[in-house]
Design a protein around this motif. Structure first.
Motif, PDB file in Angstrom:
ATOM      1  N   PRO A   1       0.790  -1.146  -0.028  1.00  0.00           N
ATOM      2  CA  PRO A   1       0.025   0.087  -0.118  1.00  0.00           C
ATOM      3  C   PRO A   1       0.855   1.321  -0.054  1.00  0.00           C
ATOM      4  N   LEU A   2       1.995   1.257   0.649  1.00  0.00           N
ATOM      5  CA  LEU A   2       2.770   2.508   0.801  1.00  0.00           C
ATOM      6  C   LEU A   2       3.432   2.851  -0.538  1.00  0.00           C
ATOM      7  N   ASP A   3       3.797   1.652  -1.385  1.00  0.00           N
ATOM      8  CA  ASP A   3       4.224   2.114  -2.908  1.00  0.00           C
ATOM      9  C   ASP A   3       3.082   2.752  -3.585  1.00  0.00           C
ATOM     10  N   GLN A   4       1.963   1.880  -3.358  1.00  0.00           N
ATOM     11  CA  GLN A   4       0.742   2.865  -4.086  1.00  0.00           C
ATOM     12  C   GLN A   4       0.318   4.429  -3.579  1.00  0.00           C
ATOM     13  N   PHE A   5       0.385   4.556  -2.498  1.00  0.00           N
ATOM     14  CA  PHE A   5       0.409   5.799  -2.109  1.00  0.00           C
ATOM     15  C   PHE A   5       1.352   6.655  -2.469  1.00  0.00           C
ATOM     16  N   ARG A   6       2.673   6.267  -2.801  1.00  0.00           N
ATOM     17  CA  ARG A   6       3.762   7.125  -3.195  1.00  0.00           C
ATOM     18  C   ARG A   6       3.454   7.254  -4.756  1.00  0.00           C
ATOM     19  N   ALA A   7       3.163   6.263  -5.393  1.00  0.00           N
ATOM     20  CA  ALA A   7       3.126   6.222  -6.728  1.00  0.00           C
ATOM     21  C   ALA A   7       1.999   7.349  -7.139  1.00  0.00           C
ATOM     22  N   MET A   8       1.072   7.399  -6.562  1.00  0.00           N
ATOM     23  CA  MET A   8      -0.071   8.141  -6.895  1.00  0.00           C
ATOM     24  C   MET A   8       0.317   9.725  -6.507  1.00  0.00           C
ATOM     25  N   ARG A   9       0.907   9.986  -5.559  1.00  0.00           N
ATOM     26  CA  ARG A   9       1.511  11.202  -5.134  1.00  0.00           C
ATOM     27  C   ARG A   9       2.347  11.761  -6.270  1.00  0.00           C
ATOM     28  N   GLY A  10       3.278  10.554  -6.957  1.00  0.00           N
ATOM     29  CA  GLY A  10       4.188  11.065  -7.986  1.00  0.00           C
ATOM     30  C   GLY A  10       3.681  11.365  -9.182  1.00  0.00           C
TER      31      GLY A  10
END
Length: 700
Positions: free
Chosen positions: A123-132
């Protein structure tokens, strides 16, 4: 020397889609995750990101048929099939495939391995990817559409991505749960987030709700009465910031700038206090809250409700007529337009403001009294008018034989400048001897000392009265009779008890024709003939009555204080009744009704077109008939227009004893066999889940 076996990877090539068939060896049977429609849309946008794994199809003899089975990638196959059906790709278009030629491993094993060894994105990678993506310039709506989620979900994940990187690291190592991380997202202060984590990480009290509480403990909830008083819009317009929780219901959020909120509250309270002061009060005290008992040592004035003017009564009649017309017009509609609902609400509020009558006070008394201005629990202005401080009480009349016109005028009298002092009747003034200094003796006792001494006397009198029930009864009766029969004579008693009689005529224009109203008037007239003309003679008359007569008069006077009236808690009336006050009086009215054996049917109330049936909706009419006469009778009326239904229902309900919900008295709560409490209520009206809704219908 050990030889290592070299692996051979299956080759890949493009195979026309019409040469592919779905294999029965695919282990996925249950539909889960992204739908086929969503997957097809994603493939149409970005292409096929993962090749299909296929095997050559063989006939019964083992020969190849020229087609290829798809044991792994069935969902992708169905998505491609949908794109062909939608004519977004051709049947002969090539599809990237990995062709498996090793027959030692079964197709079922390939399908199971592909689905088992798949590791979902953290999930953390998903959060960061969307922020990117957002940082690259992609707006939230586009990100939401791309990943088949709502914009609210994207905003939640962006908020999670904004939590302190140190807490991200803890979460990545499974040091905290997702629920805890979501709780930390309520604050944007990384230092504060890290501080709270250090305090609770090794504690048993580390649940998400506790984290939110710690992060918001120095803020003010949007539901706070101070915020309701000044309004959230005014706070934001003044530059205030509101912190929102995107993961839990937050009641409007938290206000971070508490100093700004307090300043806005103080300014508005001061303005409201000045407005109340313009009414003619000597003083106005202003505070968000006053301490318990702030009125205990003050004398309360008795006000008279201002009767409605002819114009106001006419306006109420016009508003009620308009409300009835709207009700009749839309009674059969499944849905009422927003503008009609808004108009009905406006009518209700205007009627409430007209029927809630302000109180008037004796001008002379008002000039020495004051008011308390504060904020009620619902955020509305709360004004308590008509309280006289001890130092503002009028001085006693001077002795007509006293020739000393300058009595008490010296600067060393001990009295405060500008405050009247009590002279007549104070002990010690007439007890002087010829040897004492007359100049010192004739000065009045300082006001502060008088207050202190009378406080002692008052406390002693309370104790004495509590030990003399018969005298206490007579003293309270005396105060009640003064309130009920003598205008502006409430100060002729030492007891601070009074009867506040609400004005009911404005709420029910035909109330005077009601049987109990006629009985009350007749009883009052009978007692008026027996009581003296002057209040000074009242005590002797009351003490001459026997016990039964005193009790009857006491009950008659006490009855004027009953207020079981439901009122809309609006911001318009200056009396400022709160919803809590209304709820409390209604609940206590049930207790009194049960104790007195109140019977509204015996009192003479029966449902008619004018008093109920013509002023409620058709479902209410049918519910009344069904309760009184059964479903079969109600069904016979169901097809009628509302006016005809109301008239027919009036005839049907005659003699049934049916009562509208606001007129009913719920049964007393009784303990059940499990040690709990069971309340046995009359059968509720279908569709009326809340008691307040029934009262709203009755009050109209």
């Amino acid at each position: 020397m050990t030889k290592h076996m070299k692996i051979v990877l299956s080759g890949s090539r493009d195979i026309p889609f019409d040469q592919l068939v779905l294999s029965q060896a695919n282990v996925r049977r249950v539909k889960a995750g992204v739908s086929i429609d969503a997957l097809a849309a994603d493939i149409a946008r970005r292409g096929l990101l993962q090749s299909l794994t296929v095997r050559a199809q063989r006939d019964e003899s083992g020969g190849e048929t020229g087609k290829f089975e798809v044991p792994a990638g069935g969902r992708r196959f169905r998505a491609l099939q949908l794109l062909v059906k939608q004519r977004k790709m051709t049947k002969t278009q090539g599809v990237p495939c990995i062709v498996r030629e090793d027959d030692t491993i079964s197709a079922e094993e390939d399908s199971l391995a592909e689905n088992t060894h798949r590791e979902p994105l953290h999930p953390l990678d998903q959060f960061r990817a969307m922020r990117g993506l957002v940082e690259q310039g992609v707006n939230v709506e586009t990100v939401a559409a791309t990943f088949m989620v709502t914009p609210a979900v994207v905003k939640q994940r962006l908020r999670l991505a904004s939590v302190s990187p140190k807490l991200h690291a803890v979460y990545a190592e499974d040091g905290m749960t997702l629920e805890q991380l979501m709780a930390f997202a309520v604050s944007e202060d990384h230092d504060r987030q890290e501080q709270v984590w250090e305090q609770i990480k090794d504690s048993y009290q580390n649940e998400a709700y506790y984290i939110r509480r710690r992060l918001t403990e120095e803020t003010v909830r949007a539901s706070d009465k101070r915020v309701r008083f000044v309004t959230l819009d005014a706070y934001v317009a003044a530059g205030g910031y509101v912190l929102r929780d995107l993961f839990e219901e937050d009641g409007g959020g938290w206000l971070q700038d508490v100093a700004l909120l307090d300043r806005l509250v103080d300014e508005k309270l001061k303005t409201e206090g000045e407005r109340v002061g313009e009414e003619g009060w000597k003083w106005v005290a202003v505070a968000v809250d006053f301490p318990y008992g702030h009125r205990f040592d003050l004398r309360e004035l008795n006000g008279e409700p201002v009767p409605m003017s002819d114009e106001e009564e006419a306006r109420v009649a016009v508003l009620r007529e308009e409300a009835d017309q709207l009700e009749n017009e839309w009674s059969d509609a499944d849905e009422i337009p927003d503008e009609v609902e808004a108009r009905i609400t406006t009518i209700d509020e205007e009627i409430a403001s007209l029927v809630a009558r302000p109180l008037t006070f004796d001008p002379e008394e008002q000039a020495r009294a004051g008011a308390f201005v504060s904020i009620d629990t619902d955020g509305s202005l709360h004004v308590e008018r008509g309280y006289v401080r001890a130092e503002d009480e009028p001085a006693g009349d001077a002795d007509p034989d006293d020739d000393d016109e300058d009595l008490g005028s010296g600067d060393d009298s001990g009295a405060e400048p500008g405050v009247a002092t009590v002279v007549t009747g104070m002990p010690g003034v007439d007890a002087a001897t010829d040897d004492e200094d007359q100049d010192d003796l004739l000065r009045p006792i300082p006001d502060r000392l008088v207050s202190e001494l009378t406080a002692y006397r008052t406390m002693a009198l309370r104790d004495a009265l509590a030990n003399s029930p018969q005298v206490a009864f007579a003293a309270v009766l005396h105060a009640f009779v003064l309130d009920s029969f003598y205008s502006y004579s409430s100060d002729a008693t030492c007891l601070q008890v009074s009867i506040r009689s609400p004005y009911l005529g404005a709420h029910a224009p035909n109330l005077g024709d009601f049987g109990p109203a006629k009985a009350v008037d007749a009883r009052h007239e009978s007692w008026s003939e027996r009581l003296p003309d002057q209040p000074a003679d009242l005590w002797d008359v009351l003490t001459a009555l026997d016990a039964d007569e005193q009790a009857a008069l006491f009950a008659h006077c006490a009855s004027f204080g009953v207020n079981a009236l439901w009122e809309a808690a609006t911001r318009y009336n200056s009396g400022s009744v709160s919803a809590r006050t209304v709820s409390g009086r209604i609940e206590h009215s049930h207790i009194v009704a049960r104790a007195t054996g109140l019977d509204m049917v015996a009192a003479g109330w029966t449902p008619t077109v004018d008093n109920y049936l013509g002023r409620v909706t058709k479902p209410h009419i049918l519910a009344a008939v069904e309760q009184a006469k059964g479903a079969e009778v109600a069904d016979r009326l169901a097809g009628l227009k509302k006016p005809d239904m109301a008239r027919a229902a009036e005839d049907v309900l005659v003699g049934t004893g049916w009562l509208a919900e606001p007129l009913r008295t719920p049964d007393m709560e009784v303990p059940d066999t499990d040690g709990g409490v069971t309340t046995v209520d009359p059968e509720p009206v279908p569709g009326e889940d809340a008691f307040d809704e029934a009262y709203a219908v009755a009050a109209e």
